[in-house]
Design an enzyme around this catalytic site. Structure first.
Site, PDB file in Angstrom:
ATOM      1  N   HIS A 202      46.187  21.552  37.819  1.00  0.00           N
ATOM      2  CA  HIS A 202      45.383  22.557  38.686  1.00  0.00           C
ATOM      3  C   HIS A 202      45.614  23.719  38.577  1.00  0.00           C
ATOM      4  CE1 HIS A 202      48.958  22.814  40.926  1.00  0.00           C
ATOM      5  NE2 HIS A 202      48.220  23.693  41.638  1.00  0.00           N
TER       6      HIS A 202
HETATM    7  C1  UD1 Z   1      46.432  27.343  45.103  1.00  0.00           C
HETATM    8  C2  UD1 Z   1      47.617  28.237  44.907  1.00  0.00           C
HETATM    9  C3  UD1 Z   1      48.620  27.438  43.915  1.00  0.00           C
HETATM   10  C4  UD1 Z   1      48.978  26.027  44.575  1.00  0.00           C
HETATM   11  C5  UD1 Z   1      47.631  25.304  44.819  1.00  0.00           C
HETATM   12  C6  UD1 Z   1      47.674  24.061  45.401  1.00  0.00           C
HETATM   13  C7  UD1 Z   1      47.219  30.565  44.728  1.00  0.00           C
HETATM   14  C8  UD1 Z   1      47.157  31.800  43.962  1.00  0.00           C
HETATM   15  N1  UD1 Z   1      47.451  29.371  44.026  1.00  0.00           N
HETATM   16  O1  UD1 Z   1      45.850  27.191  44.062  1.00  0.00           O
HETATM   17  O2  UD1 Z   1      50.020  28.279  43.896  1.00  0.00           O
HETATM   18  O3  UD1 Z   1      49.732  25.227  43.621  1.00  0.00           O
HETATM   19  O4  UD1 Z   1      46.811  26.255  45.755  1.00  0.00           O
HETATM   20  O5  UD1 Z   1      46.570  23.268  45.342  1.00  0.00           O
HETATM   21  O6  UD1 Z   1      47.136  30.864  45.984  1.00  0.00           O
HETATM   22  N2  UD1 Z   1      38.451  24.945  46.033  1.00  0.00           N
HETATM   23  C9  UD1 Z   1      37.320  24.083  46.794  1.00  0.00           C
HETATM   24  N3  UD1 Z   1      37.971  23.410  47.914  1.00  0.00           N
HETATM   25  C10 UD1 Z   1      39.035  23.610  48.421  1.00  0.00           C
HETATM   26  C11 UD1 Z   1      39.869  24.824  47.779  1.00  0.00           C
HETATM   27  C12 UD1 Z   1      39.708  25.409  46.694  1.00  0.00           C
HETATM   28  O7  UD1 Z   1      36.434  23.879  46.068  1.00  0.00           O
HETATM   29  O8  UD1 Z   1      39.324  23.404  49.543  1.00  0.00           O
HETATM   30  C13 UD1 Z   1      38.203  25.413  44.802  1.00  0.00           C
HETATM   31  C14 UD1 Z   1      37.303  26.881  44.781  1.00  0.00           C
HETATM   32  O9  UD1 Z   1      36.419  26.639  43.599  1.00  0.00           O
HETATM   33  C15 UD1 Z   1      38.353  27.875  44.402  1.00  0.00           C
HETATM   34  C16 UD1 Z   1      39.318  27.140  43.527  1.00  0.00           C
HETATM   35  O10 UD1 Z   1      39.251  25.670  43.963  1.00  0.00           O
HETATM   36  O11 UD1 Z   1      38.091  29.215  43.968  1.00  0.00           O
HETATM   37  C17 UD1 Z   1      40.707  27.611  43.583  1.00  0.00           C
HETATM   38  O12 UD1 Z   1      41.017  27.777  44.898  1.00  0.00           O
HETATM   39  P1  UD1 Z   1      42.391  28.544  45.323  1.00  0.00           P
HETATM   40  O13 UD1 Z   1      42.501  28.693  46.726  1.00  0.00           O
HETATM   41  O14 UD1 Z   1      42.009  30.057  44.731  1.00  0.00           O
HETATM   42  O15 UD1 Z   1      43.514  28.162  44.352  1.00  0.00           O
HETATM   43  P2  UD1 Z   1      44.370  26.932  43.848  1.00  0.00           P
HETATM   44  O16 UD1 Z   1      43.820  26.909  42.440  1.00  0.00           O
HETATM   45  O17 UD1 Z   1      44.056  25.651  44.723  1.00  0.00           O
END
Ligand code: UD1
Length: 358
Positions: A202
């Site tokens: 991830h």
């Molecule tokens: C975040 C944390 C990371 C942690 C991870 C756990 C940061 C910089 N990174 O990464 O340290 O290890 O969480 O999972 O804060 N999305 C969805 N649904 C959700 C959440 C996210 O579809 O409920 C998708 C969206 O397209 C989003 C992408 O996932 O843009 C990334 O989500 P984001 O919250 O930016 O960071 P993570 O990659 O989950």
């Protein structure tokens, strides 16, 4: 009557829900405890399922921030957090780990001159290309209480000039959660029939870089065993965007709840991951972990011979998994469980907080 000191606990992403489950349970009624969720993660299986399964109280505040670029997401959080902190006037704001929710809350609190407590302080990957590394370094240096999970993290903070009086070794709160799962929940079913390797990918450094992503998928595709891959939404999006395929041995499943993940680790032959939390959970459940990154914050696992760092080369991934399947138990297991706090980190944290606020 003396008013109770108010603590606001800030969470937002999946691993933080797991950590706060342990800490909120250890909080006692002489503290006025307020739980706040930024909603950085919002999908049912990325968020709500953890609250119901781990019986975490309903947050007093849900900010509904959601996804966005780093700046957008962090800025939205900061604006909403400032309003809450100004209104609630807490004596302490507590943050967890290294996500954008962590740095957003720490920055807002520090500028309002509210003391900040950081759970999982002092970890370093020494890779500044990771957004998490920036979040951790900045958070540590504006925190007043720093709860470290390992002695190495304690040493690191000392090296960076953090006053030793602010640093408390407490162990890893995730071990608290695994321990209570082992005591309370029964092992669920395996996600698939037959032997398998459990894999998760991830991290942006892997999902958003086509060469790295292809390397990992190819390495896993070369394995004779099935590969169970619970899919993070970011990975799903990037696989679609790059148009990369996966081999026939993959079993892609939806993101797992905490209990499902514990059961999936238990039934697996070994774990392949780029997650920080899963590296430790694999160890706690006595499974070898192959880490598809170039470094880890959890260096003790590598030293104990229960984790191998292999990067993203298909050849190295395949070799490490094949070796893992033949390995015996680590002799350093017991000592390392002790170093990670023996499953009582959360009560140590609460004790220090109370003393700090007295
Ligand atoms: C975040 C944390 C990371 C942690 C991870 C756990 C940061 C910089 N990174 O990464 O340290 O290890 O969480 O999972 O804060 N999305 C969805 N649904 C959700 C959440 C996210 O579809 O409920 C998708 C969206 O397209 C989003 C992408 O996932 O843009 C990334 O989500 P984001 O919250 O930016 O960071 P993570 O990659 O989950």
């Amino acid at each position: 009557m003396k008013t109770r000191p108010k603590v606001i606990d800030v969470v937002g992403a999946r691993p933080q829900f797991i950590k706060v489950a342990a800490v909120s349970r250890a909080m006692t009624s002489d503290l006025d405890y307020v739980l706040l969720n930024t909603d950085q993660h919002y999908d049912e299986r990325m968020s709500r399922v953890f609250f119901s399964e781990l019986k975490i109280r309903k947050p007093a505040y849900s900010l509904g921030v959601g996804s966005g670029s780093h700046a957008q997401q962090t800025a939205k959080m900061m604006m909403a957090l400032e309003e809450v902190f100004v209104k609630e006037k807490p004596q302490l704001v507590q943050v967890y780990g290294d996500t954008n929710s962590t740095i957003a809350a720490a920055l807002v609190a520090a500028k309002l001159r509210i003391p900040v407590s950081h759970v999982e302080a002092g970890l370093r990957s020494f890779n500044r290309a990771m957004p998490e590394e920036i979040n951790r370094i900045a958070t540590d240096h504006i925190s007043d209480l720093l709860f470290v999970p390992t002695r190495l993290a304690e040493k690191q903070l000392k090296k960076e000039g953090v006053s030793p009086g602010q640093v408390y070794w407490v162990g890893d709160v995730m071990l608290d959660v695994v321990k209570s799962w082992k005591e309370q929940a029964s092992v669920g079913r395996a996600p698939v029939a037959g032997s398998y390797v459990l894999a998760t990918i991830h991290r942006a450094e892997n999902t958003d870089d086509i060469e790295r992503l292809k390397g990992i998928l190819e390495g896993l595709g070369r394995l004779k065993l099935q590969v169970v891959l619970p899919i993070h939404p970011r990975l799903e999006k990037m696989i679609g965007q790059f148009g990369v395929g996966v081999s026939a041995n993959f079993k892609i499943v939806q993101p797992l709840s905490h209990f499902e993940m514990m059961s999936a680790i238990f039934h697996s032959k070994c774990v392949v991951t780029d997650s920080g939390g899963l590296q430790k959970e694999a160890f706690y459940m006595d499974r070898f972990c192959v880490t598809v990154r170039d470094e880890t914050e959890w260096k003790e696992l590598v030293a104990a011979g229960v984790n191998e760092i292999v990067g993203t080369s298909p050849h190295r991934i395949q070799g490490a998994v094949e070796r893992a399947l033949k390995r015996g138990p680590s002799k350093k297991r017991k000592a390392l469980l002790k170093e990670y706090g023996d499953g009582v980190a959360a009560s140590r944290i609460v004790k220090v907080i109370k003393k700090f606020l007295a």
